[in-house]
Design a protein around this motif. Structure first.
Motif, PDB file in Angstrom:
ATOM      1  N   LEU A 169      51.330  -3.046  29.797  1.00 18.68           N
ATOM      2  CA  LEU A 169      51.961  -2.935  28.774  1.00 18.68           C
ATOM      3  C   LEU A 169      50.176  -2.203  27.605  1.00 18.68           C
ATOM      4  O   LEU A 169      51.039  -2.218  26.523  1.00 18.68           O
ATOM      5  N   ARG A 170      49.981  -3.835  27.333  1.00 21.08           N
ATOM      6  CA  ARG A 170      48.493  -4.083  26.935  1.00 21.08           C
ATOM      7  C   ARG A 170      47.120  -3.771  26.547  1.00 21.08           C
ATOM      8  O   ARG A 170      46.967  -3.428  26.337  1.00 21.08           O
ATOM      9  N   MET A 174      55.709  -9.662  36.228  1.00 21.06           N
ATOM     10  CA  MET A 174      56.146  -9.762  34.928  1.00 21.06           C
ATOM     11  C   MET A 174      54.790 -10.195  34.195  1.00 21.06           C
ATOM     12  O   MET A 174      54.639  -9.072  33.616  1.00 21.06           O
ATOM     13  N   ASN A 175      53.871 -10.613  35.103  1.00 22.84           N
ATOM     14  CA  ASN A 175      52.707 -10.741  34.099  1.00 22.84           C
ATOM     15  C   ASN A 175      51.780 -10.189  33.996  1.00 22.84           C
ATOM     16  O   ASN A 175      51.467  -9.186  33.655  1.00 22.84           O
ATOM     17  N   LYS A 213      53.230  -6.834  31.889  1.00 28.83           N
ATOM     18  CA  LYS A 213      52.801  -7.318  30.815  1.00 28.83           C
ATOM     19  C   LYS A 213      51.101  -6.610  30.796  1.00 28.83           C
ATOM     20  O   LYS A 213      51.028  -6.272  29.436  1.00 28.83           O
ATOM     21  N   ARG A 214      50.227  -7.455  31.578  1.00 30.32           N
ATOM     22  CA  ARG A 214      48.888  -6.626  31.105  1.00 30.32           C
ATOM     23  C   ARG A 214      48.969  -5.596  30.906  1.00 30.32           C
ATOM     24  O   ARG A 214      48.018  -4.251  30.574  1.00 30.32           O
TER      25      ARG A 214
END
Length: 276
Positions: free
Chosen positions: A8-9, A1-2, A5-6
């Motif tokens: 997407l950032r 999940m992390n 998120k990375r």
């Protein structure tokens, strides 16, 4: 999940995800938007783009809808890329795990096989295999996988060599687990994450190799691919360049998205592994 998120950032990761999502959407929508045979004659030949609302991207020399071919070509590219990556990852991970866990002569023999495959460029190996076995989608996938499994095998072996000495592996030996069970249940799952990071690169290479084979007339003749569309357009390149440009743009967008995602995914996994 992390990791997600990375991605997407990151601008590059988000762009790669967006491009691949666009490709997946086109592949999924192809049967709905263009339910007929994309190889069937749909209108007058060589209709220029944006001149007929029924054929927004025009038609080819035989009157086939270029937009329908583009959408169905995305479906073929996605299928070949994902299937070739899956076969390569599975085969490479198993060979690498066996080599790294067994060690000794088994490791030496398997690594020499890997070296033998790596001496032949992937495209030439695929070209020779398809020329002998015949052109079909399954053969093309297997031909691409034959040249792509060595990377996952080497990476899996390197990971297994570091994992096999850890405490939980020693505990599994002490309680009497079979070596094959230890390798598949304890070692392989922990060696897989770095290997899976290669999947995106393999997908990109598979799309390019499949397109090159189709361009040379060695792809499956019963399906539309971007390579076959480019090959069809080269015969009228001066009078109707859009026939090669449109599928060429599809290839560029797909490979660009794959490599943007692969680079960011590798960085994200490396950062995650480096954390204590």
């Amino acid at each position: 999940m992390n990791v997600f998120k990375r991605l997407l950032r990151s601008p590059a990761g988000a762009a790669g995800l967006a491009l691949l999502a666009l490709l997946a959407l086109a592949a999924l929508c192809a049967p709905l938007l263009f339910p007929g045979d994309p190889l069937a004659i749909a209108g007058p030949p060589l209709t220029p783009p944006f001149t007929d609302p029924a054929f927004p991207l025009g038609t080819d020399r035989l009157g086939r809808n270029v937009l329908a071919g583009l959408f169905h070509g995305a479906q073929a590219s996605l299928a070949v890329g994902l299937a070739a990556a899956a076969v390569s990852i599975v085969a490479g991970a198993l060979v690498g795990t066996v080599a790294g866990f067994a060690g000794g002569l088994v490791d030496e023999a398997l690594m020499r096989v890997v070296d033998a495959f790596q001496t032949v460029p992937g495209f030439l190996l695929a070209l020779a295999f398809v020329s002998v076995a015949g052109a079909s989608l399954a053969v093309v996938i297997l031909a691409i996988a034959l040249g792509a499994w060595t990377g996952p095998a080497r990476l899996a072996r390197a990971e297994v060599l570091s994992i096999r000495e850890r405490d939980y592996v020693a505990a599994a030996r002490i309680i009497g687990m079979h070596p094959a069970e230890i390798a598949l249940r304890e070692v392989l799952p922990n060696a897989l994450p770095p290997v899976l990071a290669l999947a995106a690169v393999i997908v990109g290479n598979a799309v390019l190799i499949e397109s090159a084979l189709s361009f040379l007339g060695l792809g499956d003749p019963n399906i539309v691919t971007w390579g076959s569309m480019i090959s069809e357009g080269r015969n009228v390149l001066r009078s109707a360049p859009f026939l090669s440009i449109v599928p060429g743009i599809g290839l560029v967008v797909t490979v660009l998205g794959v490599y943007l995602l692969a680079e960011e995914l590798a960085d994200a996994l490396a950062t995650r592994k480096a954390r204590p």
